[in-house]
Scaffold this motif. Structure first.
Motif, mmCIF file in Angstrom:
data_model
loop_
_atom_site.group_PDB
_atom_site.id
_atom_site.type_symbol
_atom_site.label_atom_id
_atom_site.label_comp_id
_atom_site.label_asym_id
_atom_site.label_seq_id
_atom_site.Cartn_x
_atom_site.Cartn_y
_atom_site.Cartn_z
ATOM 1 N N ILE A 124 7.219 -6.224 32.637
ATOM 2 C CA ILE A 124 6.945 -7.690 32.738
ATOM 3 C C ILE A 124 7.007 -8.383 34.031
ATOM 4 O O ILE A 124 6.022 -9.159 34.639
ATOM 5 C CB ILE A 124 7.801 -8.300 31.623
ATOM 6 C CG1 ILE A 124 7.360 -7.776 30.053
ATOM 7 C CG2 ILE A 124 7.595 -9.642 31.678
ATOM 8 C CD1 ILE A 124 8.451 -8.266 29.141
ATOM 9 N N ALA A 125 8.162 -8.009 34.469
ATOM 10 C CA ALA A 125 8.447 -8.396 35.964
ATOM 11 C C ALA A 125 7.285 -8.167 37.042
ATOM 12 O O ALA A 125 6.858 -8.889 37.791
ATOM 13 C CB ALA A 125 9.820 -8.043 36.528
ATOM 14 N N GLU A 126 6.975 -6.656 37.030
ATOM 15 C CA GLU A 126 6.098 -6.041 37.887
ATOM 16 C C GLU A 126 4.635 -6.749 37.675
ATOM 17 O O GLU A 126 4.136 -7.212 38.614
ATOM 18 C CB GLU A 126 6.186 -4.796 38.119
ATOM 19 C CG GLU A 126 5.044 -3.927 39.111
ATOM 20 C CD GLU A 126 5.245 -2.428 38.980
ATOM 21 O OE1 GLU A 126 4.273 -1.939 39.357
ATOM 22 O OE2 GLU A 126 6.155 -2.002 38.374
ATOM 23 N N THR A 127 4.375 -6.810 36.524
ATOM 24 C CA THR A 127 2.907 -7.213 36.082
ATOM 25 C C THR A 127 2.900 -8.887 36.487
ATOM 26 O O THR A 127 1.910 -9.323 37.171
ATOM 27 C CB THR A 127 2.741 -7.212 34.693
ATOM 28 O OG1 THR A 127 2.797 -5.935 34.265
ATOM 29 C CG2 THR A 127 1.246 -7.603 34.372
ATOM 30 N N GLU A 128 3.844 -9.569 36.215
ATOM 31 C CA GLU A 128 3.783 -11.105 36.512
ATOM 32 C C GLU A 128 3.710 -11.227 37.916
ATOM 33 O O GLU A 128 2.948 -12.162 38.496
ATOM 34 C CB GLU A 128 5.073 -11.672 35.960
ATOM 35 C CG GLU A 128 5.116 -13.186 36.004
ATOM 36 C CD GLU A 128 6.190 -13.909 35.173
ATOM 37 O OE1 GLU A 128 5.966 -15.058 35.150
ATOM 38 O OE2 GLU A 128 7.099 -13.203 35.276
ATOM 39 N N GLU A 154 -4.474 -16.577 34.679
ATOM 40 C CA GLU A 154 -3.765 -17.502 34.148
ATOM 41 C C GLU A 154 -3.161 -17.230 32.622
ATOM 42 O O GLU A 154 -2.241 -17.560 32.142
ATOM 43 C CB GLU A 154 -4.854 -18.605 34.217
ATOM 44 C CG GLU A 154 -4.829 -19.333 35.557
ATOM 45 C CD GLU A 154 -5.711 -20.346 35.779
ATOM 46 O OE1 GLU A 154 -6.652 -20.456 34.626
ATOM 47 O OE2 GLU A 154 -5.870 -21.068 36.758
ATOM 48 N N LEU A 155 -4.326 -16.630 31.967
ATOM 49 C CA LEU A 155 -3.815 -16.204 30.661
ATOM 50 C C LEU A 155 -2.807 -15.040 30.504
ATOM 51 O O LEU A 155 -1.790 -15.009 29.746
ATOM 52 C CB LEU A 155 -5.261 -15.665 29.863
ATOM 53 C CG LEU A 155 -4.904 -15.295 28.421
ATOM 54 C CD1 LEU A 155 -4.326 -16.278 27.539
ATOM 55 C CD2 LEU A 155 -6.153 -14.714 27.967
ATOM 56 N N ALA A 156 -2.892 -14.284 31.478
ATOM 57 C CA ALA A 156 -2.042 -12.970 31.528
ATOM 58 C C ALA A 156 -0.741 -13.533 31.941
ATOM 59 O O ALA A 156 0.449 -13.191 31.259
ATOM 60 C CB ALA A 156 -2.366 -12.134 32.714
ATOM 61 N N ILE A 157 -0.430 -14.573 32.688
ATOM 62 C CA ILE A 157 0.750 -15.008 32.931
ATOM 63 C C ILE A 157 1.619 -15.674 31.627
ATOM 64 O O ILE A 157 2.528 -15.672 31.368
ATOM 65 C CB ILE A 157 0.709 -16.022 34.091
ATOM 66 C CG1 ILE A 157 0.512 -15.214 35.630
ATOM 67 C CG2 ILE A 157 2.022 -16.916 34.139
ATOM 68 C CD1 ILE A 157 0.043 -16.181 36.758
ATOM 69 N N LYS A 158 0.699 -16.608 31.045
ATOM 70 C CA LYS A 158 1.075 -17.049 29.833
ATOM 71 C C LYS A 158 1.463 -15.960 28.564
ATOM 72 O O LYS A 158 2.537 -16.464 28.127
ATOM 73 C CB LYS A 158 -0.129 -18.051 29.012
ATOM 74 C CG LYS A 158 0.532 -18.691 28.055
ATOM 75 C CD LYS A 158 1.724 -19.573 28.050
ATOM 76 C CE LYS A 158 1.514 -20.640 28.986
ATOM 77 N NZ LYS A 158 2.747 -21.371 29.141
ATOM 78 N N LEU A 159 0.711 -15.034 28.483
ATOM 79 C CA LEU A 159 1.051 -13.931 27.490
ATOM 80 C C LEU A 159 2.452 -13.326 27.972
ATOM 81 O O LEU A 159 3.342 -12.952 27.402
ATOM 82 C CB LEU A 159 -0.006 -13.179 27.475
ATOM 83 C CG LEU A 159 -1.385 -13.500 26.824
ATOM 84 C CD1 LEU A 159 -2.259 -12.423 26.655
ATOM 85 C CD2 LEU A 159 -1.165 -14.022 25.528
ATOM 86 N N LEU A 160 2.520 -13.238 29.354
ATOM 87 C CA LEU A 160 3.750 -12.413 29.731
ATOM 88 C C LEU A 160 5.001 -13.322 29.512
ATOM 89 O O LEU A 160 5.952 -12.939 29.223
ATOM 90 C CB LEU A 160 3.701 -12.276 31.292
ATOM 91 C CG LEU A 160 2.738 -11.127 31.470
ATOM 92 C CD1 LEU A 160 2.555 -11.128 33.119
ATOM 93 C CD2 LEU A 160 3.339 -9.794 31.201
ATOM 94 N N GLU A 161 4.852 -14.500 29.473
ATOM 95 C CA GLU A 161 5.899 -15.660 29.600
ATOM 96 C C GLU A 161 6.289 -15.745 28.012
ATOM 97 O O GLU A 161 7.266 -15.782 27.732
ATOM 98 C CB GLU A 161 5.378 -17.131 29.873
ATOM 99 C CG GLU A 161 5.384 -17.292 31.386
ATOM 100 C CD GLU A 161 4.656 -18.754 31.803
ATOM 101 O OE1 GLU A 161 4.419 -19.494 30.606
ATOM 102 O OE2 GLU A 161 4.746 -18.877 32.873
ATOM 103 N N LEU A 162 5.351 -15.523 27.074
ATOM 104 C CA LEU A 162 5.520 -15.482 25.660
ATOM 105 C C LEU A 162 6.264 -14.225 25.462
ATOM 106 O O LEU A 162 7.205 -14.291 24.403
ATOM 107 C CB LEU A 162 4.087 -15.777 24.942
ATOM 108 C CG LEU A 162 3.558 -17.071 25.208
ATOM 109 C CD1 LEU A 162 2.040 -17.065 24.289
ATOM 110 C CD2 LEU A 162 4.399 -18.199 24.446
ATOM 111 N N ILE A 163 5.561 -13.101 25.744
ATOM 112 C CA ILE A 163 6.384 -12.020 25.575
ATOM 113 C C ILE A 163 7.853 -12.091 26.186
ATOM 114 O O ILE A 163 8.599 -11.493 25.315
ATOM 115 C CB ILE A 163 5.615 -10.831 26.072
ATOM 116 C CG1 ILE A 163 4.309 -10.538 25.396
ATOM 117 C CG2 ILE A 163 6.444 -9.452 26.301
ATOM 118 C CD1 ILE A 163 3.280 -9.738 26.124
#
Length: 327
Positions: A177-181, A136-145
């Motif tokens: 970013i896309a692949e990680t998310e 959940e934190l990873a998704i938020k960081l990816l969104e911010l990035i």
């Protein structure tokens, strides 16, 4: 795939150029740090967010599993007696615009685990090295990035100086970013589907409190939230209770809890005359039937979610619960 946050300092550029992250095994004096031991968990393909001086400055992908390796010469320090350590080869993808953690802490803070958080309550970084980063934190960081580093060029921008325009066609950060998310969201979705299926069987396909049976209204509620759970705990059906949407929201936000005997506890924020409005019976009468393996998770929820929400002393609450449960 797992995600991590690595806390780096003045030697960031040197280790970035080497394409590695490295930590010692043993500190001066013989102590072993959990954030160093965690290096051994890193596997090929794992994602790592790089934190330097208050900012997330890069994402990297582990090229190989963690290996034991002696300390690189550029990392000489008086803090370590032992040359032995852990090394992970990574591919760095630096951000054009870094994410300032303090500026975004309002949306980051709710996703931080109670234990092993990379950040303190004031948004500063903790002193360890490698920290777990829940999905959940990873998704938020990816969104911010993504908000800061993915640009849309319209026709008006094309009239400006070409030096100003950000060319994204060959930007390798975007597919990362896309692949990680995508991988992170898939991991959560599949885990939640399996978790709900197990809970439906365990709780008789109905809400444990109000007996609602409509599947669309039933939620698989975790007693120990995703952000605080290990991978094993996230998929453990005993770390959950099947509730309707209304009771799921109350449980998630610490407005209700269950003790080790399955008795319902209701937040003092909810007036007793409103219990029926919320689908809650009186405290003295309502008790759910639970499995012995639910107890440890119900206790965790009551101690960490319920107690925090109502401002109760956790130690006192825990002691009272233990007294109640003695035969």
């Amino acid at each position: 795939m797992n995600t991590y946050i690595v806390m780096q300092g003045s030697k960031y550029h040197e280790v970035r150029d080497m394409g590695i992250i490295w930590s010692p095994k043993i500190a001066k004096g013989g102590s072993i740090e959990h954030s160093w031991e965690r290096m051994k968990e890193v596997k090929k393909g794992d994602r790592i967010f790089h934190y330097v001086k208050g900012n997330i400055v890069a994402i990297s992908i582990a090229k190989e599993d963690c290996v034991e390796a002696t300390r690189p010469l550029i990392l000489q320090s008086d803090l370590f007696d032992d040359e032995a350590g852990y090394l992970v080869e990574v591919e760095y993808y630096e951000l054009d615009k870094s994410v300032n953690v303090k500026e975004k802490f309002a949306v980051i803070s709710p996703l931080l685990p109670i234990k092993y958080s990379p950040f303190q309550d004031d948004a500063s970084g903790n002193s360890g090295y490698l920290y777990p980063c829940n999905e959940e934190l990873a998704i938020k960081l990816l969104e911010l990035i993504g908000e800061l580093n993915i640009y849309l060029i319209d026709t008006e921008q094309l009239e400006l100086s070409m030096d100003y325009i950000k060319v994204t066609e060959h930007n390798t950060l975007i597919p990362v970013i896309a692949e990680t998310e995508s991988e992170v969201k898939t991991k959560i979705r599949l885990g939640q589907q399996r978790f709900k299926k197990d809970l439906m069987s365990l709780w008789g396909c109905k809400c444990a409190l109000c007996d609602i049976e409509l599947p669309e209204l039933l939620k698989a509620s975790r007693s120990k939230p995703w952000k605080d759970s290990t991978n094993e705990e996230r998929n453990d059906p005993y770390n959950g209770i099947l509730l309707c949407s209304n009771h799921d929201a109350l449980y998630e936000n610490g407005k209700i809890a269950f003790d080790g005997q399955g008795r319902l506890h209701i937040s003092p924020e909810i007036n007793e005359e409103d219990y029926l409005k919320y689908g809650l019976l009186t405290k003295t009468k309502k008790k759910i039937k639970l499995n012995q393996d639910n107890k440890v998770y119900f206790k965790w929820h009551k101690r960490n979610i319920w107690s925090k929400a109502i401002g109760t002393n956790e130690e006192t609450e825990s002691q009272e619960e233990e007294v109640i449960e003695q035969p």
